[in-house]
Enzyme design. Sequence first.
Site, PDB file in Angstrom:
ATOM      1  N   ASP A 161       0.828  -1.208   0.000  1.00 35.38           N
ATOM      2  CA  ASP A 161       0.000   0.000   0.000  1.00 35.38           C
ATOM      3  C   ASP A 161       0.863   1.260   0.000  1.00 35.38           C
ATOM      4  O   ASP A 161       2.072   1.215   0.264  1.00 35.38           O
ATOM      5  CB  ASP A 161      -0.913  -0.031   1.239  1.00 35.38           C
ATOM      6  N   ASP A 164     -10.962   1.738  -3.322  1.00 34.87           N
ATOM      7  CA  ASP A 164     -11.426   1.398  -1.968  1.00 34.87           C
ATOM      8  C   ASP A 164     -12.932   1.221  -1.932  1.00 34.87           C
ATOM      9  O   ASP A 164     -13.469   0.659  -0.982  1.00 34.87           O
ATOM     10  CB  ASP A 164     -11.025   2.493  -0.974  1.00 34.87           C
TER      11      ASP A 164
END
Length: 710
Positions: free
Chosen positions: A449, A507
């Site tokens: 990430d 997301d």
Amino acid sequence: MASDPYFLLQAENVLLIIFAEHNKPARIVYLGSPLNTNFDPLMLDRMILRPAAPGGPLVPTPVTLLCGPGDLYDGAPGLRAHRSKQRWRINANVAACHVKETSITIIQVDEERKTEFTHFIELEKQTGVLSIQLEIKNLGETPVDIAHAPACVVPLPSGMDEMISFSGRWANEFQTERRSLGAGGVIREQNRGRPGHDGFPGIIFCTNSTTELTGPCLGGHLASSGNNTLRADRRPDGEIVFQAGENLPSGGLKLRFNGVYRTPKLFLGYSENGLSDLSNRFHKLVRDQLLPEKLPKKPRLVHYNTWEAVYFFHSLDQLKKLADAAAQLGVERFVLDDGWFQGRRHDRAGLGDWRVDRSIYPDGLHPLIDHVKSLGMEFGLWVEPEMVNLDSDLCRAHPDWTLTENPNAEIPFRHQHLLNLTLTEVRAYLLQALDDLLTEYEIDYLKWDMNRDFFSPKTHEHVTALYSLIGELRTKHPTLEIESCASGGGRSDFGILQYTDRIWTSDSNDPLDRQHIQRGASYFLPLSVLGAHVGPETCHITGRKSSMEFRAATAMFGHMGVEANILDLNSLDKNTLKMAIQLYKRYRPLLHHGNQFRLETDPNAIATIVSSSDYSEAIASFAQLDSQRRTLGSRLRFAGLSADKLYHVKRIWPKSLSAPPPFQQSDSIICDDGFIATGAMLMNAGIQLPALYPQTAILFAFEEKASDAT
Ligand code: GLA
């Protein structure tokens, strides 16, 4: 193919002609469909040459590969460089040219400014996609400052007056924008250390009549995970010129004596047959040429990701139960997201300390991993190696390892700061920390990430260091798979995809938004790299509710996963999800290796079909997103089938269809047990869908039927 001074590359119905005569500037003459054999490139050049325009220079000023200022070129300049604020004019001419079957290397030298420019041009054989990269070398003793260096400057084929680009925001990436190009320029530029959710570095140009299935189009993608500038400018005479390169820091890059700067690769695809054909060229390129290819034949395993189920609240018991439930659903890989490492009880602490938090996992991750493996699943782990929290042992021990001089004074961004990856000791620490984890535990997958923007003159160096760090890790752990995530799809470019295996597309798991996001992403990215999860009934980001059937159908068109608290699923949803996972497994070879065509629909719907390259099977999705504008929609015409073949067509999802009254199951062909039609019928006439409730996704399977059995 070469016939000095014209050099030709040709593959997959794409022809590139470059003019590279000794002592003259090199330029692209033609990029488009092949011309018949025996054509004369000189004649072609003369035919399409744009003469000097009234009121301007007395000689033509064509677009050259470098297009520096000083050629009286009236468009936005390409290369901008100077030596001590002097000698801005670039006067580079061909010094040498090396030609191979699929590549041309052109070396141009500016004798007076003592600078060498080398373009590496390659036409990929299977896809006809070009890659162009520029290397600049300072041959003089004083430094050269490079203000702007596009990989190449490309004159667009005439008539390409429209441009498709991608905007978006966090949790809503890949929003497609199609616009006409008027006077002046359109610049897609970002300066935040990563492409970001609104700065995907790809653009498509096309004519105003180009559709998904017809017409010419040209796509450009800069393989760069840092700061980029892509721009299209219309010159006063009407010609449109495209260029793409890194967005260099203000003040530019300084090249010392013998110093070298290499731009990222610019990939250029061309098709005469519409936008979907162009996308399939890029998909094939990504799948077969760019991805690390360590596990070429491995199917994309169904994921379970813990983030939206537990966030930072990890407990071994709960995670084991989730793993049990996931395995029962048919999940194949369990990914432990953020929250497992030292001090990480919230997002204000812990980044940098890549050790298992013993207060939660007294025996390390072994009990969880053993449990996951005993259920027959692979194990994946979330990391964010480029970042550090001030509240971490790492930052306390090495406050000088952050990229900014004073992190306290930096604009807060998820309470985290960038590590200075250009320092050897930082890279060594990260490599060791990750290697220790991968050595101690049986970890098959990392979700890598990157959750903040950063503003640094060292972005180029950061990205280079990042690539080499991931590269080294992969060399040490060749079977490891890696996902690129940047708060969702903020770093989804062809640069990072040479080091990672998939992207976390967004997301947002809201299927309504996901339909748009995945469609937008599909212009450049194949379904096999698009992480797509079934989220909770009420999406945590949009607050919108959606049915399991709709969520699952949407996630199947990507690399499927589940990211929700599956312990509280009711039995109906559990069964539905289980069936969807089975269906995904059945169709994933096709979804991930076939050719994808985006289909035309009425507004408020999105449809796509993926067909095998021998046209023997296909799977299509039609999603009614919002209420239909009229009582019935248009016919759905498919694509990517063989006109003469007979297909057995079957609705495979959802099992039973509910729709607004007076819908009668018997009225619509899609409610039959399947029907048989030729490819031509399905593509030219199509099928009429009944009125559907909003948020309904229907999947169809097509199987070739042997004609003697009809
Ligand atoms: C980012 C990712 C999410 C999740 C969180 C964890 O926002 O995009 O999927 O991993 O970080 O902190």
